[in-house]
Scaffold this motif. Sequence first.
Motif, short mmCIF file in Angstrom:
data_model
loop_
_atom_site.label_atom_id
_atom_site.label_comp_id
_atom_site.label_asym_id
_atom_site.label_seq_id
_atom_site.Cartn_x
_atom_site.Cartn_y
_atom_site.Cartn_z
N MET A 54 -3.65 4.48 -13.78
CA MET A 54 -2.78 3.34 -13.49
C MET A 54 -1.55 3.75 -12.67
SD MET A 54 -4.47 0.73 -14.32
CE MET A 54 -3.23 -0.49 -13.89
N PRO A 55 -0.88 4.86 -12.97
CA PRO A 55 0.24 5.25 -12.10
C PRO A 55 -0.18 5.46 -10.64
CG PRO A 55 0.42 6.40 -14.18
CD PRO A 55 -0.93 5.71 -14.17
N ALA A 56 -1.37 6.01 -10.41
CA ALA A 56 -1.85 6.18 -9.03
C ALA A 56 -2.10 4.83 -8.38
CB ALA A 56 -3.12 7.02 -9.01
N LEU A 57 -2.67 3.89 -9.13
CA LEU A 57 -2.97 2.56 -8.59
C LEU A 57 -1.71 1.75 -8.32
CD1 LEU A 57 -6.02 1.54 -10.83
CD2 LEU A 57 -6.08 2.52 -8.53
N LEU A 58 -0.63 2.06 -9.02
CA LEU A 58 0.63 1.31 -8.89
C LEU A 58 1.59 1.93 -7.88
CD1 LEU A 58 1.18 0.68 -12.69
CD2 LEU A 58 0.76 -1.08 -10.96
N ARG A 59 1.28 3.08 -7.35
CA ARG A 59 2.21 3.82 -6.48
C ARG A 59 2.37 3.15 -5.11
NH1 ARG A 59 1.56 8.68 -2.96
NH2 ARG A 59 3.69 9.42 -2.70
N ASP A 60 3.60 3.05 -4.67
CA ASP A 60 3.91 2.58 -3.32
C ASP A 60 3.90 3.78 -2.38
OD1 ASP A 60 4.33 -0.18 -3.84
OD2 ASP A 60 6.27 0.31 -4.71
N HIS A 61 3.46 3.56 -1.15
CA HIS A 61 3.40 4.62 -0.14
C HIS A 61 4.33 4.25 1.02
CE1 HIS A 61 0.04 6.86 -1.90
NE2 HIS A 61 -0.34 5.68 -2.34
N PRO A 62 5.45 4.98 1.16
CA PRO A 62 6.42 4.63 2.18
C PRO A 62 5.86 4.66 3.60
CG PRO A 62 7.25 6.38 0.75
CD PRO A 62 5.85 6.10 0.35
N GLY A 63 4.90 5.52 3.88
CA GLY A 63 4.36 5.62 5.24
C GLY A 63 3.80 4.31 5.76
N LEU A 64 3.21 3.52 4.87
CA LEU A 64 2.68 2.21 5.26
C LEU A 64 3.55 1.07 4.75
CD1 LEU A 64 -1.19 2.45 4.67
CD2 LEU A 64 0.06 2.63 6.81
N GLY A 65 4.43 1.38 3.83
CA GLY A 65 5.22 0.32 3.22
C GLY A 65 4.41 -0.56 2.30
N THR A 66 3.31 -0.01 1.78
CA THR A 66 2.43 -0.77 0.89
C THR A 66 1.95 0.15 -0.23
OG1 THR A 66 0.36 -0.16 2.00
CG2 THR A 66 1.52 -2.10 2.85
N ARG A 67 1.19 -0.43 -1.10
CA ARG A 67 0.48 0.33 -2.10
C ARG A 67 -0.72 0.98 -1.42
NH1 ARG A 67 1.24 -2.40 -7.44
NH2 ARG A 67 3.48 -2.13 -7.69
N GLY A 68 -1.36 1.88 -2.13
CA GLY A 68 -2.55 2.52 -1.60
C GLY A 68 -3.83 2.00 -2.22
N TYR A 69 -3.70 1.23 -3.30
CA TYR A 69 -4.87 0.70 -4.01
C TYR A 69 -4.65 -0.78 -4.28
CZ TYR A 69 -6.09 5.56 -4.92
OH TYR A 69 -6.42 6.88 -4.78
N TRP A 70 -5.75 -1.53 -4.21
CA TRP A 70 -5.67 -2.99 -4.35
C TRP A 70 -6.72 -3.48 -5.33
CZ3 TRP A 70 -1.37 -4.22 -2.11
CH2 TRP A 70 -0.91 -3.39 -1.10
N ALA A 71 -6.30 -4.28 -6.28
CA ALA A 71 -7.23 -4.95 -7.18
C ALA A 71 -7.97 -6.01 -6.38
CB ALA A 71 -6.48 -5.59 -8.34
N ALA A 72 -9.27 -6.10 -6.58
CA ALA A 72 -10.08 -7.09 -5.86
C ALA A 72 -10.62 -8.11 -6.85
CB ALA A 72 -11.23 -6.40 -5.13
N GLU A 73 -10.45 -9.37 -6.49
CA GLU A 73 -10.94 -10.48 -7.31
C GLU A 73 -11.71 -11.45 -6.43
OE1 GLU A 73 -7.18 -10.59 -10.41
OE2 GLU A 73 -7.20 -11.97 -8.71
#
Length: 187
Positions: A54-73
């Motif tokens: 969960m910490p990896a899935l919640l991490r923000d990445h400054p290089g893109l200004g986004t998260r690196g993982y996305w929940a899909a529904e």
Amino acid sequence: MRTFLETGRLVLRPFTDTGADAAHVYALHNDPEVMRFINGGRPTSRAAVRERTMPALLRDHPGLGTRGYWAAEEKHGGAFVGWFEFRPLDDLGATVELGYRLTRSSWGRGYATEGSRALIGKGFGDLGVDRVTANTMAVNSRSRRVMEKCGLSFLRHFTGEWPDPVEGSEHGEVEYELLRADWEKSR
């Protein structure tokens, strides 16, 4: 819940630190068939999901200004489909790794291709990405096919270190890539 990206059938959104997201990830990571090419289908503990995943899935990445993982529904009905990775591999965000892990009930429906294509388009179109890369075990033909359908080309075969080898790991791994220039030519 804010949406990062929508496709015809999917909504990709940031993970939250709610119990619901952790429960979905726990179930996904404990399906032996889903995890076959990741850890040989061995179970994942709740503690591992809570403390590492969960910490990896919640991490923000400054290089893109986004998260690196996305929940899909699913767009209609909201059923959890799995997750997509579009994680920068450097501080600038110029190279990202594409990945996906979907529930078995979602397999064979084109969701991996649909979500991946949308992320690639957003990466090259809006996020300043120059290169998309993806890796899988050489024997994972389904995942390799998704990469090819998304426009990624085979780059190399390599042998990685597996602390706990899984069936098929003796055949090594493969890396695919798509460069911005090639993506632009294909549009």
